[in-house]
Design an enzyme around this catalytic site. Structure first.
Site, PDB file in Angstrom:
ATOM      1  N   GLU A  27       0.864  -1.184   0.000  1.00  0.00           N
ATOM      2  CA  GLU A  27       0.000   0.000   0.000  1.00  0.00           C
ATOM      3  C   GLU A  27       0.897   1.230   0.000  1.00  0.00           C
ATOM      4  OE1 GLU A  27      -2.644   0.797   3.342  1.00  0.00           O
ATOM      5  OE2 GLU A  27      -3.639   2.396   2.207  1.00  0.00           O
ATOM      6  N   GLU A  52       4.707   5.136   3.709  1.00  0.00           N
ATOM      7  CA  GLU A  52       4.065   6.398   4.094  1.00  0.00           C
ATOM      8  C   GLU A  52       5.161   7.439   4.295  1.00  0.00           C
ATOM      9  OE1 GLU A  52       0.933   7.893   4.433  1.00  0.00           O
ATOM     10  OE2 GLU A  52       2.298   9.528   4.914  1.00  0.00           O
ATOM     11  N   ASP A 102      -2.507  11.978  -2.969  1.00  0.00           N
ATOM     12  CA  ASP A 102      -2.651  13.447  -2.926  1.00  0.00           C
ATOM     13  C   ASP A 102      -2.844  13.981  -4.345  1.00  0.00           C
ATOM     14  OD1 ASP A 102      -2.357  13.451  -0.206  1.00  0.00           O
ATOM     15  OD2 ASP A 102      -0.203  13.849  -0.246  1.00  0.00           O
ATOM     16  N   LYS A 106      -3.407  22.274  -7.758  1.00  0.00           N
ATOM     17  CA  LYS A 106      -2.895  23.420  -8.516  1.00  0.00           C
ATOM     18  C   LYS A 106      -1.939  22.949  -9.606  1.00  0.00           C
ATOM     19  CE  LYS A 106      -3.219  26.864  -4.929  1.00  0.00           C
ATOM     20  NZ  LYS A 106      -2.566  27.397  -3.763  1.00  0.00           N
ATOM     21  N   ASP A 138     -11.161  10.751  -5.066  1.00  0.00           N
ATOM     22  CA  ASP A 138     -12.385  11.557  -5.152  1.00  0.00           C
ATOM     23  C   ASP A 138     -12.173  12.692  -6.144  1.00  0.00           C
ATOM     24  OD1 ASP A 138     -10.429  12.655  -3.335  1.00  0.00           O
ATOM     25  OD2 ASP A 138     -11.879  14.269  -3.020  1.00  0.00           O
TER      26      ASP A 138
END
Ligand SMILES: C[S@@+](CC[C@H](N)C(=O)[O-])C[C@H]1O[C@@H](n2cnc3c(N)ncnc32)[C@H](O)[C@@H]1O
Length: 200
Positions: A27, A52, A102, A106, A138
């Site tokens: 992951e 991470e 993420d 912009k 999303d």
């Protein structure tokens, strides 16, 4: 367990790292670790590696999996960029999970997005034949970028397959489903793809 980069062999010997031979899934961006905990509990037969970049989130995820008595998870605080190239062997990974990467909305920040050709090249190189890539976001515009990158990669052996929704819910998926936001899922297999917008 948590491992630091200097303690890893190059490339990683998964048998040595986990103390057993088992399917390996990675992951990328575990965040607070909700998906990892649920998935690991449901799949004790798999070796799960979590990456991470933010140590604070990795420690949070670690506390979660430790509390649940999970033993088949290894967490590493690292950026994924450069990690796959150095540490992951060809044809060694059964699946990648990337939930709510993420989006860097912009334009001047698009360069920070992880989904680019060089990244998919590493995914494709390291997946076993029939290995899978699962993605959810999303962010519609980023989703389209992800699909386009995957389409250009379908010539190289990654293709899309049907995938409705992840049954194992990450922190962001739980939050966005609660808010009723549309979530976009896609799954690619090393060799077909299908995509879905979920009306939450
Ligand atoms: C929007 S959060 C999603 C967290 C989790 N996957 C979820 O769905 O709840 C994105 C996560 O990816 C991590 N991340 C972002 N870029 C990364 C990178 N280049 N390498 C490793 N982790 C990264 C962030 O620190 C953050 O925890």
């Amino acid at each position: 367990m948590i491992r630091n980069l200097p303690d890893l062999s190059v490339p990683i010997d998964f048998q040595a790292l986990f103390g057993r031979t088992a399917p390996v899934e990675i992951e990328i961006g575990v965040g607070k670790g909700r998906f990892m905990r649920e998935y690991a509990l449901a799949h004790p037969e798999k070796n799960l590696l979590g990456l991470e970049k933010v140590p604070k989130w990795m420690k949070h995820a670690h506390a979660r999996v430790e509390k649940a008595g999970i033993e088949n998870v290894c967490l590493i605080a690292t950026y994924v960029e450069g990690f796959l190239e150095r540490y992951i062997s060809d044809f060694s990974v059964d699946a990648y999970h990337i939930y709510f990467p993420d989006p860097w909305p912009k334009k001047k920040h698009h360069k920070h997005r992880i989904f680019k050709e060089s990244f998919l090249r590493q995914i494709e190189r390291t997946l076993k034949p029939q290995g899978e890539l699962f993605v959810a976001t999303d962010h519609k515009e980023y989703y389209e970028v992800i699909l386009n990158t995957l389409v250009s990669f379908s010539r190289n052996g990654l293709s899309m397959l049907p995938w409705e929704r992840s049954a194992f819910v990450s922190n962001f998926q739980a939050k966005y489903e609660k808010e009723g936001r549309p979530i976009y899922f896609c799954k690619a297999v090393k060799e077909g793809f299908r995509t879905t917008e979920m009306a939450a």
